[in-house]
Design a protein around this motif. Structure first.
Motif, PDB file in Angstrom:
ATOM      1  N   PRO A 166     -21.441   0.341  17.259  1.00  0.00           N
ATOM      2  CA  PRO A 166     -23.278  -0.178  18.172  1.00  0.00           C
ATOM      3  C   PRO A 166     -22.573  -0.046  19.839  1.00  0.00           C
ATOM      4  N   ASP A 167     -24.365  -0.342  20.476  1.00  0.00           N
ATOM      5  CA  ASP A 167     -23.462  -0.534  21.286  1.00  0.00           C
ATOM      6  C   ASP A 167     -22.950  -2.118  21.230  1.00  0.00           C
ATOM      7  N   ASP A 168     -23.221  -3.412  20.828  1.00  0.00           N
ATOM      8  CA  ASP A 168     -23.927  -4.588  21.113  1.00  0.00           C
ATOM      9  C   ASP A 168     -22.463  -5.035  20.249  1.00  0.00           C
ATOM     10  N   ALA A 169     -21.533  -5.705  20.738  1.00  0.00           N
ATOM     11  CA  ALA A 169     -20.278  -5.939  21.270  1.00  0.00           C
ATOM     12  C   ALA A 169     -20.573  -6.723  20.058  1.00  0.00           C
ATOM     13  N   GLU A 170     -20.735  -7.524  19.126  1.00  0.00           N
ATOM     14  CA  GLU A 170     -21.121  -8.157  18.137  1.00  0.00           C
ATOM     15  C   GLU A 170     -20.917  -7.530  16.732  1.00  0.00           C
ATOM     16  N   ALA A 171     -22.207  -6.489  16.776  1.00  0.00           N
ATOM     17  CA  ALA A 171     -22.168  -6.133  15.687  1.00  0.00           C
ATOM     18  C   ALA A 171     -21.199  -4.787  15.795  1.00  0.00           C
ATOM     19  N   ALA A 172     -20.733  -4.372  17.223  1.00  0.00           N
ATOM     20  CA  ALA A 172     -18.982  -3.100  16.861  1.00  0.00           C
ATOM     21  C   ALA A 172     -18.037  -3.924  15.554  1.00  0.00           C
ATOM     22  N   ALA A 173     -17.979  -5.009  16.823  1.00  0.00           N
ATOM     23  CA  ALA A 173     -16.603  -5.973  15.938  1.00  0.00           C
ATOM     24  C   ALA A 173     -17.115  -6.079  14.318  1.00  0.00           C
ATOM     25  N   VAL A 174     -18.227  -5.969  13.635  1.00  0.00           N
ATOM     26  CA  VAL A 174     -19.033  -5.624  12.093  1.00  0.00           C
ATOM     27  C   VAL A 174     -18.392  -4.926  11.614  1.00  0.00           C
ATOM     28  N   ALA A 175     -18.697  -3.216  12.344  1.00  0.00           N
ATOM     29  CA  ALA A 175     -18.658  -2.166  11.966  1.00  0.00           C
ATOM     30  C   ALA A 175     -17.206  -2.001  12.314  1.00  0.00           C
ATOM     31  N   SER A 176     -16.151  -2.665  12.749  1.00  0.00           N
ATOM     32  CA  SER A 176     -14.942  -2.239  13.079  1.00  0.00           C
ATOM     33  C   SER A 176     -14.218  -2.991  11.674  1.00  0.00           C
ATOM     34  N   ALA A 177     -14.777  -3.585  11.662  1.00  0.00           N
ATOM     35  CA  ALA A 177     -13.833  -4.557   9.833  1.00  0.00           C
ATOM     36  C   ALA A 177     -14.751  -3.612   8.811  1.00  0.00           C
ATOM     37  N   ALA A 178     -16.797  -3.650   9.106  1.00  0.00           N
ATOM     38  CA  ALA A 178     -16.738  -2.618   7.777  1.00  0.00           C
ATOM     39  C   ALA A 178     -15.726  -1.191   7.558  1.00  0.00           C
ATOM     40  N   LEU A 179     -15.562  -0.750   8.733  1.00  0.00           N
ATOM     41  CA  LEU A 179     -14.838   0.410   8.574  1.00  0.00           C
ATOM     42  C   LEU A 179     -13.451   0.429   7.349  1.00  0.00           C
ATOM     43  N   MET A 180     -12.612  -0.642   8.063  1.00  0.00           N
ATOM     44  CA  MET A 180     -11.733  -0.748   7.447  1.00  0.00           C
ATOM     45  C   MET A 180     -11.834  -1.165   6.306  1.00  0.00           C
ATOM     46  N   GLU A 181     -12.767  -1.708   5.552  1.00  0.00           N
ATOM     47  CA  GLU A 181     -12.503  -2.439   4.919  1.00  0.00           C
ATOM     48  C   GLU A 181     -12.887  -1.517   3.360  1.00  0.00           C
ATOM     49  N   LEU A 182     -13.896  -0.583   3.981  1.00  0.00           N
ATOM     50  CA  LEU A 182     -14.989   0.940   3.113  1.00  0.00           C
ATOM     51  C   LEU A 182     -13.486   1.618   3.095  1.00  0.00           C
ATOM     52  N   GLY A 183     -12.405   1.999   3.756  1.00  0.00           N
ATOM     53  CA  GLY A 183     -10.833   2.400   3.112  1.00  0.00           C
ATOM     54  C   GLY A 183     -10.349   1.945   2.529  1.00  0.00           C
ATOM     55  N   ALA A 184      -9.932   0.472   2.709  1.00  0.00           N
ATOM     56  CA  ALA A 184      -9.022  -0.455   1.813  1.00  0.00           C
ATOM     57  C   ALA A 184      -9.766  -0.785   0.988  1.00  0.00           C
ATOM     58  N   LEU A 185     -11.261  -0.546   0.266  1.00  0.00           N
ATOM     59  CA  LEU A 185     -11.605  -0.519  -0.841  1.00  0.00           C
ATOM     60  C   LEU A 185     -12.198   0.787  -1.686  1.00  0.00           C
ATOM     61  N   ILE A 186     -12.881   1.355  -0.820  1.00  0.00           N
ATOM     62  CA  ILE A 186     -14.426   2.490  -1.077  1.00  0.00           C
ATOM     63  C   ILE A 186     -13.231   3.817  -0.977  1.00  0.00           C
ATOM     64  N   CYS A 187     -12.734   3.982   0.320  1.00  0.00           N
ATOM     65  CA  CYS A 187     -12.640   5.911   0.761  1.00  0.00           C
ATOM     66  C   CYS A 187     -10.725   5.264   0.522  1.00  0.00           C
ATOM     67  N   THR A 188     -10.261   5.139  -0.254  1.00  0.00           N
ATOM     68  CA  THR A 188      -8.967   5.166  -0.602  1.00  0.00           C
ATOM     69  C   THR A 188      -7.884   6.425  -0.050  1.00  0.00           C
ATOM     70  N   ALA A 189      -7.280   6.302   0.263  1.00  0.00           N
ATOM     71  CA  ALA A 189      -6.352   8.286  -0.429  1.00  0.00           C
ATOM     72  C   ALA A 189      -6.352   8.504  -1.418  1.00  0.00           C
ATOM     73  N   ARG A 190      -6.401   8.367  -2.546  1.00  0.00           N
ATOM     74  CA  ARG A 190      -6.063   8.782  -3.868  1.00  0.00           C
ATOM     75  C   ARG A 190      -6.572   9.183  -4.446  1.00  0.00           C
ATOM     76  N   ALA A 191      -7.393   7.790  -4.971  1.00  0.00           N
ATOM     77  CA  ALA A 191      -8.724   8.032  -5.520  1.00  0.00           C
ATOM     78  C   ALA A 191     -10.099   7.441  -4.966  1.00  0.00           C
ATOM     79  N   PRO A 192     -10.565   7.589  -4.022  1.00  0.00           N
ATOM     80  CA  PRO A 192     -11.849   7.155  -3.371  1.00  0.00           C
ATOM     81  C   PRO A 192     -13.350   7.453  -4.395  1.00  0.00           C
ATOM     82  N   VAL A 193     -13.961   6.341  -4.375  1.00  0.00           N
ATOM     83  CA  VAL A 193     -14.627   5.891  -4.951  1.00  0.00           C
ATOM     84  C   VAL A 193     -15.995   6.724  -4.464  1.00  0.00           C
ATOM     85  N   CYS A 194     -15.752   7.754  -4.552  1.00  0.00           N
ATOM     86  CA  CYS A 194     -17.216   8.311  -3.889  1.00  0.00           C
ATOM     87  C   CYS A 194     -18.607   8.258  -4.021  1.00  0.00           C
TER      88      CYS A 194
END
Length: 290
Positions: A173-201
């Protein structure tokens, strides 16, 4: 609505309800605390990082506190997190922040990248997560989420490129705070859900918007990266040597280190490498931490 808007909103809403309770995410955590957490978390599971991070922050709550200590204390406190050169880099960064930035972690990418041992990823992570700025923060997890959701690929390749940064930035997002949250969220999603070998779609907030999921393709057979052997490698023997030195108050004689591994050539190569890297110092009485 643009593609970036729903992706950022969906992952941010998911993050608000599902983010792990990590100490460096607590309100009031300093930029120094975020910097320490990011360096410690590189190639190391969060569950191993958390107790060491807490110990470090209690002992060295500011960069100046760590900078006042010998580098050997940083290495000793690093414990078994692995890749102990990271402890040297953190100590060097602390010295630079204390001496050149009045003990305050800088808030610009250029100044962060100028700190010893701080690269593209860590600089952007600190700028986003500590200083709440709009920057693409791209690690392996983020690259995988973007590759799947946007490009429709099962994996993102071997290394982060400028194209990865651009692709991720378009989602923020253009808003800096919302962008910071989105950055953390993308990282967390990859770590917990969208994993390399067992994604929980089935539990992924992007399932209905994911280009790869829409294709219905299975993951390629076998891991995308060949697992690295550890036991018996130079890195393994280096770790065995470091474990002995961390527990020693006095220099350790070479003959004592000879017992850590049975292959003389590998043992000598590991010890020589540790000395060359500045992790071990050789003196008249034997070997010790710097």
């Amino acid at each position: 609505m643009s593609q970036s808007a729903p992706i950022a909103r969906l992952v941010s809403d998911w993050f608000a309800a599902n983010a792990r309770d990590l100490p460096w995410r607590e309100p009031g955590t300093t930029a120094w605390g975020v910097l320490v957490s990011e360096v410690m978390s590189q190639q190391t599971p969060v569950r191993r990082v958390e107790p060491v991070w807490r110990e470090w922050m209690e002992r060295w709550p500011t960069p100046a506190d760590l900078a006042a200590e010998p580098t050997g204390e940083a290495i000793r406190a690093w414990g078994r997190l692995g890749y102990p050169r990271r402890a040297l880099r953190l100590h060097a960064a602390a010295v630079a922040v204390a001496g050149d930035h009045d003990n305050v972690v800088p808030d610009t990418i250029a100044a962060l990248e100028a700190l010893p041992g701080i690269g593209t990823y860590t600089a952007r992570a600190v700028a986003a997560f500590a200083h709440r700025q709009r920057h693409p923060v791209v690690d392996t997890n983020v690259r995988r989420v973007v590759a799947r959701a946007v490009a429709g690929n099962p994996d993102a390749g071997m290394a982060t490129t400028a194209a990865d940064l651009r692709a991720t930035e378009t989602l923020l997002p253009d808003d800096a705070e919302a962008a910071a949250v989105a950055s953390a969220a993308l990282m967390e999603l990859g770590a917990l859900i969208c994993t390399a070998r067992a994604p929980v779609c089935a539990r992924c907030p992007l399932a209905d918007d994911c280009a790869w999921h829409a294709k219905g393709e299975a993951l390629p057979e076998g891991p995308s990266r060949k697992p690295q052997k550890y036991t018996g490698t130079d890195r393994h023997v280096r770790g065995l040597i470091m474990a002995v030195l961390r527990e020693a108050d006095d220099p350790v004689a070479r003959v004592a280190l000879d017992t850590v591994w049975h292959e003389p050539d590998r043992r000598e190569r590991a010890l020589t490498g540790l000395v060359a890297d500045g992790l071990v110092v050789e003196g008249a009485g034997g070997f010790r931490l710097p």
